[in-house]
Scaffold this motif. Structure first.
Motif, PDB file in Angstrom:
ATOM      1  N   LYS A  72       0.957  -1.075  -0.070  1.00 10.48           N
ATOM      2  CA  LYS A  72      -0.008   0.001  -0.050  1.00 10.48           C
ATOM      3  C   LYS A  72       0.802   1.234   0.111  1.00 10.48           C
ATOM      4  N   ASP A  73       1.923   1.320   0.772  1.00  8.59           N
ATOM      5  CA  ASP A  73       2.745   2.496   0.873  1.00  8.59           C
ATOM      6  C   ASP A  73       3.501   2.959  -0.226  1.00  8.59           C
ATOM      7  N   LEU A  99       2.178   2.010  -3.660  1.00  3.63           N
ATOM      8  CA  LEU A  99       1.064   2.820  -4.358  1.00  3.63           C
ATOM      9  C   LEU A  99       1.046   4.256  -4.086  1.00  3.63           C
ATOM     10  N   ASN A 100       0.739   4.462  -2.947  1.00  5.96           N
ATOM     11  CA  ASN A 100       0.475   5.823  -2.172  1.00  5.96           C
ATOM     12  C   ASN A 100       1.745   6.706  -2.481  1.00  5.96           C
ATOM     13  N   LEU A 156       1.456   7.562  -6.320  1.00  5.85           N
ATOM     14  CA  LEU A 156       0.138   8.377  -6.430  1.00  5.85           C
ATOM     15  C   LEU A 156       0.379   9.859  -6.020  1.00  5.85           C
ATOM     16  N   SER A 207       2.114  -1.803 -10.839  1.00  8.74           N
ATOM     17  CA  SER A 207       1.710  -1.971  -9.514  1.00  8.74           C
ATOM     18  C   SER A 207       0.347  -2.997  -9.421  1.00  8.74           C
ATOM     19  N   ASN A 255     -12.166  -2.530  -6.873  1.00 10.37           N
ATOM     20  CA  ASN A 255     -11.205  -2.387  -5.366  1.00 10.37           C
ATOM     21  C   ASN A 255     -10.637  -0.841  -5.340  1.00 10.37           C
ATOM     22  N   ASP A 308      -7.891   0.768  -4.505  1.00 10.78           N
ATOM     23  CA  ASP A 308      -6.914   1.260  -5.026  1.00 10.78           C
ATOM     24  C   ASP A 308      -6.766   1.147  -6.454  1.00 10.78           C
ATOM     25  N   LEU A 319      -8.347   4.316  -7.678  1.00 11.15           N
ATOM     26  CA  LEU A 319      -7.552   5.470  -7.581  1.00 11.15           C
ATOM     27  C   LEU A 319      -6.805   5.652  -9.059  1.00 11.15           C
ATOM     28  N   ILE A 320      -6.222   4.172  -9.198  1.00  7.07           N
ATOM     29  CA  ILE A 320      -5.377   4.470 -10.464  1.00  7.07           C
ATOM     30  C   ILE A 320      -6.171   4.546 -11.701  1.00  7.07           C
TER      31      ILE A 320
END
Length: 1080
Positions: free
Chosen positions: A758-759, A761-762, A765, A794, A812, A814, A817-818
């Protein structure tokens, strides 16, 4: 075609061409047509010359006159339809032999041609005083499918305002597509070229522009070019358009042309061309051979770079502004290639197709020297390693690449490359991929010759060849002198032995006269008692594409007391080599360790084996054999090699090897390299990806933040707020490339559940969110495109819960967001497109990845809309790549049909070529798999396409052959019903045999295994017989006044067609009487 002895060049023709006039007096952009005439000045070399064979494809010929007498002529082009349409044959072996026969039948290097002119009998009587003949041919071209490409944008305004332009193109000798000529690289003559165009247009061609003359009404003008240096027809070109003109500020004899409104980009992109000129002139100690040089940038180019005598045609997409980083080195490389080919390829031409490797090798080799000088030794060695890896991979996969094919004549029995599904007898039957590898191997072999005789001698040889050619070019027509401008393998090797006094016979025999590469496996043991390194080098020479190597090999051993080179001799069956060591292992004495380059460094020796003084070992470090080496040494040795070896090739090899050793020590070595600023940037980029792989293998024991995150934060983020990236400043290119690569590699990290952490991907972003390019003098389009690629990397497959339907609503979080980021980028691009649409391209790849991972429904319609004609070419290719992938995954016959129809009908030749190439790389099915897509209709469609649908573009036809081979193999496709006739009467052998079309697939070696008695290639099909029939007809002298009896297939006509030329000729003569109003 064996090496000629010292007799020099022997022409296959009964005449010598001395001069040719090409006059095109009407170019119509609306109809895409061209009208003109040519006049060839010919010296007969035999008494009673009664037939003249010339090359001409797709030209409509109105009349032919020889010395002002009307002459009858025959026109026959067997390559239009290789196998006759009645024929039910569908196997590729049969097609290949028929195609080779068709190309041979009109091959100018064998003295043949599509156009046969009967010399009027009145001119035969000049037996003793062999007088000159002038052959005058009027022709027109209507909507040419090859040779000339018209680009006519569909917008408002006149042709000039619309930026309409036309240019010549082709693969190898393709000038016959746009005017009748002797289309051979070995038939040289001087030229006069005239082009009449609209007053708003400019015609650019080879040679010097002598004058430009306007017509009375000022609506048209004629450009007169003269090329006094003897040149082969394939090196003649033309470009006409409303070009903007830039005279090079450093060299006034160089002129650049580009399409309207691109002048600022042209100025910037061409600003260092003079440096390339100076470099080549200096190393070759020879002036540039022509009196001028012209660069023309066109849209919808066939290839990025095509070189012709004194001019080169480039793709307009190479132009860029000062803000673009990534395109700059690529454009410089293209310019350097084009200029190298001016010396070797245009000025010095080849004697025959078997000598092509010499020209491609020399131009590639001096281009490499330019790379070394401009981009540095690291970049050069990296490039050599890249090229070597490419050729090794290709030969091991497809079988060998043969540089100097010799054919002893006779039947196809002596096929030197039985492992290929095409013939290498002609450039026009080669696959494009093979030809690219051929060029790659040629320059690598030149480098091997340099290793053997030294660079100094190498450059002396080139200088000698150029000065001989230059002396010959200034002579008036004397048949024996001009052949000095033709280079053959024999002459090249003779020149090498004269200059250097060294015998390079064994080297040539190994790499030029036979194909394949060498495959080594190495391992070692250290014998402490004798203080000796026992090295074992094994070879694999039984697999496809490999050969046995016997000869010297260099081994470099880095010990505690320094680096030592050893020359070992590889004999027939020796495997083990004992190498004495110079240093004793030392337990505790601390001393600096001398490296290869004389540097002395402190090392932490705790990792190494206490008994052995060896730090690392390298086999063939200078890449002086075309080889693949798989070497086994301990992980700590690879780590030392990565850290302390100063050669980039060694570092890259160490990185590849460390992927197999996921340990904290490997992690540390890679991180150290990433932080080392004096380390070559491409090595650091490779280290990023290796680190990601190691981190994934160590996922259960990995300590600390995700790999590379803290390093990236330290290098590129704000001190006070580590999750916000600094405003962009790309002034340091090394750190720019690292900043671009790290996020892409980090996105490949996976946690215990095989999902991107997760970190990470964040973090990516946030990089997108806080990206700020306002104060940067460079564009960040490539960087932003890479951030989208990071998002794509990712992605992991979607977890489906009780088969719910995929919709955008139940995504989902995440992934949502993508998807939002991608949509935002796509919308922004519509308003403010980036350079070369790099961002849209990354977005399309991301969407395809989302579809493949099951996050959004698979749907081809978005890609289809981006693939349409009118979008930027890179964007179309990216969309087509996604469609090719969709076709394979979804087994969609509708999309396959859509792709094939685009490959048949798209206006851009390059796009058609790419579609077939991508279908070969990622085929919807292969010859070994069963698929619903494989059916009779598809076989027929592809057969028709390669048989008659691609006769105007050699490259496309060879692409179609490759695809047919990928899908169906060499023999009759398995999905076809058995032919009605199971037996074939073989009249030659007077026996019946099983129809060869029903032979089962025999794997790659099918050429060898079919015995010639069973399958007699000549009897089965009529194409070859037809061609031979014609050749025999044309060889017989016919009685004057009666026409030769011909097959129904050819047209015998004198000028029966209406002749639009006369009107133009009259206008043209009126026009030339007015004075000329300055050039251009």
């Amino acid at each position: 075609m064996n090496r000629k002895k010292d007799k020099g060049f022997e022409s296959p023709r009964p005449f010598k061409l001395t001069h040719q006039v090409v006059c095109i007096n009407n170019i119509n952009f609306q109809r895409k047509s061209v009208i003109g005439y040519v006049e060839l000045t010919i010296f007969p070399t035999v008494v009673n010359l009664n037939r003249i064979k010339l090359n001409s494809k797709q030209c409509r010929i109105y009349r032919v006159r020889v010395n002002d007498l009307e002459a009858p002529f025959l026109y026959n082009d067997p390559t239009l339809e290789v196998c006759h349409h009645e024929s039910k044959q569908r196997n590729l072996n049969y097609f290949s032999s028929a195609y080779t026969a068709a190309v041979s039948a009109v091959d100018p290097d064998a003295g043949h041609g599509e156009l046969v002119i009967k010399v009027p009998s009145e001119l035969w009587k000049q037996g003793d005083d062999l007088k000159v003949l002038k052959v005058y041919i009027e022709f027109s071209l209507d909507q040419p499918k090859g040779g000339l490409h018209f680009v006519v944008p569909d917008v408002e305004g006149s042709m000039a305002e619309r930026g309409a332009h036309v240019f010549s193109f082709g693969y190898q000798n393709s000038t016959r597509f746009w005017f009748p000529c002797v289309d051979s690289y070995s038939e040289l003559c001087t030229w006069k070229l005239e082009f009449t165009v609209d007053a708003s247009m400019v015609a650019v061609s080879c040679g010097d522009l002598v004058e430009t003359i306007y017509t009375h009404d000022m609506r048209k003008k004629t450009f007169h070019y003269v090329l006094p240096i003897p040149t082969a027809a394939p090196n003649i070109s033309l470009a006409v358009g409303p070009f903007e003109i830039l005279v090079d500020p450093y060299m006034h004899e160089v002129t650049h042309f580009c399409l309207p409104q691109l002048l600022p980009l042209l100025k910037h992109s061409m600003s260092y061309l003079h440096e390339i000129f100076e470099f080549y002139e200096e190393i070759l100690t020879c002036r540039y051979p022509y009196s001028c040089f012209k660069t023309v940038f066109v849209d919808e180019a066939y290839v990025q770079v095509s070189s012709y005598a004194s001019m080169s045609i480039f793709s307009t997409n190479l132009l860029h502004s000062a803000m673009i980083i990534d395109q700059t080195p690529q454009t410089r490389r293209c310019l350097a290639q084009a200029l190298a080919q001016q010396f070797f390829g245009c000025f010095i031409s080849r004697m025959s197709w078997a000598d092509e490797w010499v020209l491609k090798g020399i131009s590639g080799y001096i281009y490499g020297l330019y790379l070394k000088k401009t981009f540095g030794v690291n970049e050069y060695r990296h490039w050599i390693k890249e090229e070597l890896d490419k050729i090794v991979e290709y030969e091991l996969k497809m079988g060998g690449v043969l540089l100097h094919p010799t054919f002893s004549g006779g039947k196809e029995k002596d096929n030197p490359t039985p492992h290929l599904h095409f013939s290498i007898k002609h450039p026009h039957t080669l696959s494009w991929e093979y030809y690219k590898m051929f060029q790659c191997k040629a320059h690598l072999v030149m480098r091997l010759i340099e290793n053997r005789i030294s660079m100094e001698f190498m450059l002396q040889v080139f200088n000698k060849l150029l000065s001989l050619a230059s002396t010959a070019s200034s002579q008036k027509y004397q048949s024996h002198m001009w052949s000095q401008m033709l280079l053959s393998t024999h002459a090249f090797l003779k020149s090498i032995s004269n200059v250097s006094g060294k015998d390079i016979g064994p080297l040539i025999k190994q790499w030029v006269d036979q194909s394949s590469v060498v495959k080594f496996f190495g391992s070692f043991a250290f014998n402490r008692k004798r203080n000796v390194l026992e090295l074992e080098i094994r070879q694999d020479y039984t697999s496809s594409g490999t050969q046995k190597y016997v000869g010297p090999i260099k081994v470099t051993v880095q010990e505690l007391d320094g680096s030592f080179n050893h020359m070992l001799q590889i004999e027939e069956n020796s495997l083990k080599h004992d190498i004495p060591c110079h240093s004793k292992s030392r337990r505790n004495k601390k001393k600096k360790i001398p490296l290869m380059n004389g540097e002395e460094v402190d090392m932490d020796l705790s990792a190494m084996d206490a008994d052995s003084p060896l730090l690392w070992i390298r086999i063939d470090p200078d890449m002086s054999i075309l080889r693949k080496v798989e070497f086994e040494q301990a992980d700590f040795m690879w780590q030392y090699q990565l850290r302390y070896e100063r050669d980039v090739v060694a570092q890259e090899e160490a990185i590849s090897a460390l992927e197999k050793f996921p340990t904290p020590a490997s992690r540390l070595a890679l991180t150290d390299i990433l932080e080392q600023e004096q380390c070559f940037y491409k090595v650091r980029m490779q280290a990023c990806f290796c680190l990601a792989k190691i981190a994934n293998a160590m996922v259960s024991t990995w300590q600390g933040p995700p790999a590379m995150k803290s390093l990236f934060t330290r290098m590129f983020c704000c001190k006070s707020c580590p999750n916000i990236v600094k405003t962009n400043n790309f002034i340091n290119f090394q750190s720019y490339f690292l900043q671009k690569t790290m996020p892409v590699a980090m996105a490949l990290l996976r946690d215990g559940q095989n999902i991107c952490p997760k970190d990470v991907l964040n973090f990516i972003l946030d990089l997108i969110k806080y990206n700020d390019n306002r104060k940067n003098k460079f564009s960040d389009n490539y960087y932003r495109a890479d951030l989208i690629e990071a998002l794509t990397n990712s992605l992991t497959p979607a977890m489906s819960i009780n088969n719910e339907v995929r919709t955008v609503d139940n995504l989902n979080a995440d992934v949502r967001l993508i998807l939002e980021e991608i949509t935002r980028f796509l919308n922004m691009e519509k308003l403010l497109p980036s350079f070369r649409n790099t961002i849209t391209i990354s977005c399309l790849r991301a969407i395809r990845q989302l579809q493949k991972n099951g996050h959004i429904p698979s749907d081809p319609s978005l890609f289809k809309s981006y693939a349409q004609y009118g979008h930027f070419v890179d964007l179309r290719i990216a969309a087509l790549e996604a469609l090719v992938d969709y076709t394979r995954v979804e087994r969609s016959s509708a999309e396959l049909q859509w792709l094939l129809s685009m490959a048949q009908n798209d206006p851009v030749h390059y796009v058609r070529h790419k579609i077939l190439g991508m279908l070969c790389k990622n085929p919807p099915f292969t010859k070994t798999t069963d698929s619903a897509l494989c059916n009779e209709a598809l076989v027929d469609q592809l057969w028709k396409f390669m048989n008659s649908g691609t006769s105007h573009d050699w490259r496309l036809r060879c692409d179609a052959v490759n695809l047919y081979y990928m899908l169906f193999g060499l023999t009759r496709p398995s999905c076809l019903p058995l032919p009605e006739l199971g037996l074939v009467l073989n009249l030659k052998e007077k026996k019946a045999v099983l129809n060869p079309t029903i032979k089962p697939e025999l794997g790659v070696g099918a050429f060898n295994t079919m015995e010639d008695e069973d399958i007699d290639m000549e009897t089965v099909h009529d194409s070859q017989a037809f061609i031979h029939h014609h050749l025999n007809l044309l060889e017989r002298p016919s009685t004057p006044g009666t026409h030769t009896h011909t097959h129904t297939h050819t047209h015998t006509h004198t000028h029966t067609l209406p002749n639009p030329l006369h009107k133009h000729m009259a206008e043209h003569r009126r026009a030339t009487s007015t004075g000329h109003l300055g050039h251009y």
